[in-house]
Write a protein that holds these residues in place. Structure first.
Motif, PDB file in Angstrom:
ATOM      1  N   GLY A  41       0.810  -1.209   0.000  1.00 24.14           N
ATOM      2  CA  GLY A  41       0.000   0.000   0.000  1.00 24.14           C
ATOM      3  C   GLY A  41       0.843   1.258   0.000  1.00 24.14           C
ATOM      4  N   HIS A  42       0.229   2.367   0.345  1.00 21.13           N
ATOM      5  CA  HIS A  42       0.935   3.643   0.390  1.00 21.13           C
ATOM      6  C   HIS A  42       0.166   4.610   1.285  1.00 21.13           C
ATOM      7  N   THR A  43       0.775   5.735   1.591  1.00 22.59           N
ATOM      8  CA  THR A  43       0.104   6.748   2.406  1.00 22.59           C
ATOM      9  C   THR A  43      -0.344   7.893   1.504  1.00 22.59           C
ATOM     10  N   GLU A  44      -1.470   8.485   1.877  1.00 21.00           N
ATOM     11  CA  GLU A  44      -2.006   9.632   1.151  1.00 21.00           C
ATOM     12  C   GLU A  44      -2.414  10.689   2.163  1.00 21.00           C
ATOM     13  N   ILE A  45      -2.569  11.902   1.676  1.00 19.29           N
ATOM     14  CA  ILE A  45      -3.027  12.995   2.535  1.00 19.29           C
ATOM     15  C   ILE A  45      -4.385  13.450   2.018  1.00 19.29           C
ATOM     16  N   TYR A  46      -5.370  13.473   2.908  1.00 21.35           N
ATOM     17  CA  TYR A  46      -6.719  13.900   2.562  1.00 21.35           C
ATOM     18  C   TYR A  46      -7.166  14.923   3.588  1.00 21.35           C
ATOM     19  N   ARG A  47      -7.448  16.145   3.135  1.00 18.95           N
ATOM     20  CA  ARG A  47      -7.869  17.250   4.003  1.00 18.95           C
ATOM     21  C   ARG A  47      -6.909  17.456   5.166  1.00 18.95           C
ATOM     22  N   GLY A  48      -5.628  17.364   4.839  1.00 15.71           N
ATOM     23  CA  GLY A  48      -4.603  17.641   5.829  1.00 15.71           C
ATOM     24  C   GLY A  48      -4.235  16.479   6.730  1.00 15.71           C
ATOM     25  N   GLU A  50      -2.967  12.515   7.155  1.00 16.55           N
ATOM     26  CA  GLU A  50      -2.302  11.422   6.448  1.00 16.55           C
ATOM     27  C   GLU A  50      -2.952  10.102   6.839  1.00 16.55           C
ATOM     28  N   TYR A  51      -3.210   9.271   5.858  1.00 18.95           N
ATOM     29  CA  TYR A  51      -3.769   7.956   6.152  1.00 18.95           C
ATOM     30  C   TYR A  51      -3.138   6.923   5.223  1.00 18.95           C
ATOM     31  N   THR A  52      -3.219   5.665   5.625  1.00 20.82           N
ATOM     32  CA  THR A  52      -2.607   4.579   4.869  1.00 20.82           C
ATOM     33  C   THR A  52      -3.651   3.860   4.034  1.00 20.82           C
ATOM     34  N   VAL A  53      -3.333   3.653   2.766  1.00 20.19           N
ATOM     35  CA  VAL A  53      -4.171   2.861   1.877  1.00 20.19           C
ATOM     36  C   VAL A  53      -3.511   1.482   1.799  1.00 20.19           C
ATOM     37  N   ASP A  54      -4.065   0.519   2.551  1.00 20.60           N
ATOM     38  CA  ASP A  54      -3.472  -0.814   2.606  1.00 20.60           C
ATOM     39  C   ASP A  54      -3.806  -1.657   1.383  1.00 20.60           C
ATOM     40  N   PHE A  55      -5.052  -1.643   0.993  1.00 16.26           N
ATOM     41  CA  PHE A  55      -5.493  -2.476  -0.120  1.00 16.26           C
ATOM     42  C   PHE A  55      -5.594  -1.634  -1.380  1.00 16.26           C
ATOM     43  N   LEU A  56      -4.847  -2.042  -2.383  1.00 14.97           N
ATOM     44  CA  LEU A  56      -4.810  -1.305  -3.642  1.00 14.97           C
ATOM     45  C   LEU A  56      -5.733  -1.956  -4.664  1.00 14.97           C
TER      46      LEU A  56
END
Length: 112
Positions: A41-48, A50-56
């Protein structure tokens, strides 16, 4: 007979489909799936935040073939799905004991 299951990147679906069609493939099953492997997965920033997207998002292609066609189909899938980057996917091959076409009740290779 063998069942080929290929997990690929979504944007590679058309290339894989065309490569298999060029071999004379008449049908396949395609599912939208999610998963991860070494890519993790990867990390993304949404509305300030940061969260991890585990399942792609991935695409799962399933095809059942006569044994004589398997090697060419695998080569076509690998060649057309490959980007050379992490997360390209996997191909799994399993034996199929029997296949039955419901409409005509044909069995074996004729049913595929």
């Amino acid at each position: 007979m063998k069942k080929i299951e290929a997990i690929i990147k979504p944007f590679k679906l058309e290339e894989v489909k065309e490569a298999l069609a060029d071999l004379g493939m008449e049908g396949m099953t395609v599912s939208e799936v999610k998963g991860f492997g070494r890519q993790k997965g990867h990390t993304e920033i949404y509305r300030g935040s940061e969260y991890t997207v585990d399942f792609l998002p991935k695409i799962k292609i399933e095809v059942v073939l006569a044994d004589a066609l398997v090697e060419n189909a695998i080569a076509a899938i690998v060649k057309s799905a490959k980007t050379g980057k992490i997360g390209d996917g996997k191909v799994f091959i399993s034996p199929v004991e029997e296949a039955i076409r419901i409409r005509t009740e044909e069995t074996g290779d004729k049913a595929v």
